[in-house]
Each structure stands twice: as C-alpha cells, then as structure tokens.
Design an enzyme around this catalytic site. Structure first.
Site, PDB file in Angstrom:
ATOM      1  CD  GLU A  48      74.582 -27.486 102.258  1.00 21.90           C
ATOM      2  OE1 GLU A  48      75.816 -27.341 102.216  1.00 21.90           O
ATOM      3  OE2 GLU A  48      73.794 -26.547 102.468  1.00 21.90           O
ATOM      4  CD  GLU A  72      72.100 -24.539 104.943  1.00 18.00           C
ATOM      5  OE1 GLU A  72      72.879 -23.799 104.319  1.00 18.00           O
ATOM      6  OE2 GLU A  72      72.436 -25.255 105.905  1.00 18.00           O
TER       7      GLU A  72
END
Length: 538
Positions: free
Chosen positions: A244, A360
């Site tokens: 991320e 995720e």
C-alpha cells in the site's frame, strides 16, 4: 489497510469547474444565438434543452481550428451535459462527452478535469460481457507458487477464525519490519506441511521513514533474520514487501521505495528461494497518483497484488453519502464495484505479465446500519463469483477477516454477520474455479463466450454488467425463446444445447437497468452434427 481512508479523505475532489468566460470578439460571426440558447437552458436546468442546444452549439464550432475559445465552448458544453447522458443511461454519449472534456481540458491546462474525466470514463462504462464456464485452463504465467488453473482463497488469520482458515487454501499473517518473525512460528506452524499457501504481509510501520531506514542499512540484520526464518517454513510462501505504498501518510518516492524493495528482494532470492515476492499497492491512489512509479525491476516481482476494499461510505465514522466525483474516483458507494476497482491493478499486472493476488480486501459493515451489511454481502458475492471470471489472472484472494477496533471502524469479519457470512459461503459454492487447497485440481475456467468452441450439453453462462447505482436485469433467449432472467450477480443461466437442432442459432443476451440503459449482445450459436457448440459474437 487502516490508513488508506485518511489519505483518501484528505484528497477529496473540489472540481468546481464552471462555465469559463471567453473573449466574445474571438468567436465566429453568428455564434451568439446558439450560445445564448444553451446558457438559457442551463440557467433553467432544462436538461432536454441543454442537450438540444448544446449539440447545435457544438455543431456550429465543429469545423473550426482548435484555439482557447473553441476549446472553452467544447469543454463547457460537454462538462455540463455528460451528467445528463449518465442520468439517461446513455453511457456511450456520456463517454463521448467526457472524452471531449479530457481533450479540450488538456488543451486549456485543466489537469484535474482531465484526470477526473479519464477515471470517470473507466468507472461509468457498464462493460457488458457474457462468459461461459469451460473445461479449459485459465492463463498461466509461470510465477512461483502460482496455481496452473484456479484461484486460491483464504483469509487474514486471527485466533477467532483459526478453524475456518484451516479449511481454506491460503492464510495471511502480518509482520512488521523490525519484529522478530520467528515469534509468529506458533501461529504459522499449524499451516505448514503443504496443505496451505502462507502469505506474509511484511509491513513498514513508519511507512516512508521505514523506507529511508531500510535504504540506510538500519534494518539489514532484521531483514536477514526474517528471511532466514521464512526459508524454514515448510509450505509455499508469498511475501508482500511494504504494501500500500501508494497511499501512505508518511509518503515516499517511487525511487526510494524501489530501492528498499530491491534491497530486500535480492536477499530473498538468495536466502529463501522458497518464497515468492509480491509487489502490492492499494487499489486506488491519491487523486492524480499512480502505482507505476513504485514498481521495481520485474525480475524481482513474482505476483502483483493489491488491497481491494469496496465500501458503502468513505468514512465509517460518518456513514453518509459523499460528493459524487469523490466517490467515483475512489470507488466508494455506488462506484464500489470490485471488478472496476481492480482495473488499475489488472492493467499493471498485464503490462508485466504477472498473476494477481488480492493481498487483503473485503466490504465492511457497521453495527446498527443494516444497509451496510446488505451492501457488503452484495460486494462479497460479486468479488468471489466475478473477479476471476473477468480477470482470469486473479490467482489468489485473501479476505480481511477482522473486526473493527479502536473507535468507529468497519467490521470485515465474516463470523460476526450472518448476511455477509452467507454471501461468502454461497459465492464460494457457486464458483468451481475457487480452490480450498493448493493441492486441489481445477479443470474449469471462465472464458468470454465469443471465445468458446467445442462445448456440449448444458453450458453455464454468466454475465458481467455494472451500471452505477442501478439493479441490472439480464435476460437470455435463443431464437426468440426465453431461456432465463436474473437480477443478481453473476446472472447465471444454464443453457441446455442438447435441445437445439444442428445448425446456426441466435443467442440474445439483454442487459437492462431502470435508468434507461439497455444493451443487447447477440451471438451466433453453431451446433455441429456431433453435438458440439461454438459461439461467435455478432
């Protein structure tokens, strides 16, 4: 995952792109009645007249050489009218108008408008397509630990979901840079032995500051220690390095992140050759940002990953509908479509010929807001029935199976909500290409119907069509005879070709939405004398 909304919230769009003033004397003779009629319609918010007068104004300017005055007219008319086309369900016209916003906005230097228009064209397109379940294999990229066919599914591990995780193919653990990875052995060891793939999300707790420390050598000892531990794991291991990075609060540059990733990856290739390396972003970047600047040398990337969250509201603490362009750009609310939200990652993976892992993701719900549970269930259902149908390079999906903690946060746990749990279970059961074990042999895959040949008997058809904020109805017919109608993803239809005579037939698939959107997909179905069938899109 927790920090992505802070980034998004801080970058809410403020595109107050109003009608710009233009030098009247520079316009061609006779323009005023056309411009006046459009301005009057716009002032009165008479949308039908805005389209009519706007088109006449654009026609008047269509053959003129491009300059700032011509670009201003084209920009402003199309910027005013594209929402009307969207409201009518005419997405072809809406995209044409947005393309003009982008083209003329670029000429005028309206960079934010260009960014918005390009993303909106991506998000509003229904992308209607029909697929069939076939006895053929999905694309295989030869990546380490990549299944040749099928998609691994699993969840982020917690003590509460341990028994459920044992029955799935892939399990994920979070380890922070600087921690002793061996301390997690008691949690990881039960998943060793080859019945599970183990995903390690190696987070950088200080984000950009951790990147700087890695590049200075401060973490070299910890990196070696962690990689040595990973080498001892008796299971296929996927290692996400600093995920991320494209939405970190403490930002880093692309060059700095690539240097840190490379420092780790090169050691991993030597110390733990059992480990596949994952480059993983967030599914959306800050406004105007991109994933590409962070991508390292492709030889050091085995899988391309992403965090994929599809939520009803931008902030769990403020469950209200936000500004439309903001929700559109960041894939929230009506725009929280898993397939479209994955599109930037899919583009990156395609460019470098890599399989995709959802490292995720999920769709959160809030206590006391039943609509969020229904919304989450719908997105979970779509993710697990449709993602690897539209994007067959999706070879692993990990659900963020955790409860909200600390203040008001989304709850992503499956076991805490019966509606969401039921949607998850139902989706898994309905998709035979999902793998509950890495040792499972999957013999089927979805293909666009136009590519299907040699099918026979009952053919499972499914469709993808996303119309923003609308419930889509998909109807199937053969030679004018109704076969089936569905209003829920994945719009399943069982087509029994054994009842058809040899020769050519017409399969018609119609996608409708309440806002007026309608698209018909026609296929020529050819049945051979031996009973096999093939499809060709008309």
């Amino acid at each position: 995952m927790k920090k992505q909304w802070k980034i998004i919230g801080a970058l809410g769009l403020s595109l107050s792109l109003l009608m710009s003033s233009t030098a009247l004397a520079a316009h061609p003779k006779g323009y005023w009645p056309y411009l006046s009629a459009f301005n009057n319609a716009k002032t009165a918010n008479n949308q039908a007249q805005m389209i009519t007068t706007g088109n006449k104004l654009l026609q008047y300017y269509q053959n003129l050489p491009l300059d700032s005055d011509v670009a201003s007219i084209r920009y402003n008319v199309n910027y005013a009218n594209y929402p009307i086309y969207e409201k009518q369900g005419n997405y072809t016209k809406a995209k044409e108008a947005l393309q003009q916003v982008a083209t003329n906005g670029a000429y005028l230097g309206f960079h934010d408008a260009v960014t918005m228009a390009n993303e909106r064209m991506r998000k509003i397109s229904p992308n209607a397509q029909v697929y069939a379940l076939t006895n053929t294999s999905a694309p295989y990229y030869g990546a380490k630990h990549e299944p040749k066919n099928g998609t691994l599914y699993g969840r982020v591990w917690t003590e509460q979901n341990d028994s459920a995780a044992q029955n799935e193919a892939i399990v994920s653990f979070y380890i922070e840079m600087g921690q002793n990875a061996a301390d997690y052995e008691r949690f990881i060891e039960p998943y060793e032995g080859g019945d599970h793939v183990i995903h390690i999300a190696w987070n950088f707790p200080g984000e950009g500051s951790t990147v700087s420390a890695i590049n200075s050598g401060s973490y070299d000892s910890n990196i070696q220690q962690t990689l040595q531990y990973l080498a001892t794991i008796d299971a296929p291991v996927l290692l996400r390095i600093g995920g991320e990075m494209n939405i970190w609060t403490t930002a880093t540059t692309g060059d700095a992140f690539k240097a840190a990733y490379t420092r780790i990856a090169k050691q991993a290739r030597t110390i733990c050759p059992n480990v596949a390396l994952v480059f993983s972003t967030n599914y959306t970047s800050p406004f105007g940002g991109s994933m590409e600047p962070y991508f390292p040398d492709a030889s050091l990337v085995d899988w391309v990953g992403t965090s994929l969250y599809n939520n009803k509201y931008q902030f769990a603490s403020s469950p209200t509908k936000g500004v439309d362009n903001n929700e559109m750009y960041f894939g929230i609310g009506d725009y929280a479509d898993p397939v479209k939200n994955l599109s930037h990652t899919a583009d990156l993976a395609k460019k470098y010929n890599k399989p995709i892992i959802i490292t995720e993701g999920g769709s959160g719900y809030l206590s006391g807001y039943a609509d969020t549970a229904t919304f989450a269930a719908d997105r979970i259902r779509e993710a697990y029935t449709t993602l690897n149908m539209v994007y067959p390079q999706v070879k692993a999906i990990i659900h963020f199976d955790r409860s909200g903690t600390g203040g008001v946060n989304y709850d992503y746990s499956l076991q805490n909500n019966a509606t969401v749990q039921a949607a998850y279970n139902s989706a898994l059961k309905s998709n035979p290409t999902l793998m509950s074990s890495p040792n499972q042999t999957v013999t089927q895959s979805f293909k666009p119907l136009s590519q299907v040949t040699g099918a026979n008997g009952v053919v499972t058809l499914r469709a993808y069509c996303d119309v923003i904020g609308q419930t889509v109805t998909v109807t199937y017919s053969v030679d004018g005879k109704w076969v089936g109608t569905q209003k829920t993803v994945p719009y399943n239809c069982q087509l029994d070709t054994s009842t058809l005579t040899a020769g050519n037939h017409t399969l018609k698939v119609v996608c409708n939405a309440p806002n007026g959107y309608s698209q018909t997909l026609n296929y020529q179905l050819t049945k051979a004398a031996n009973g096999s069938v093939s499809f060709k899109q008309a």
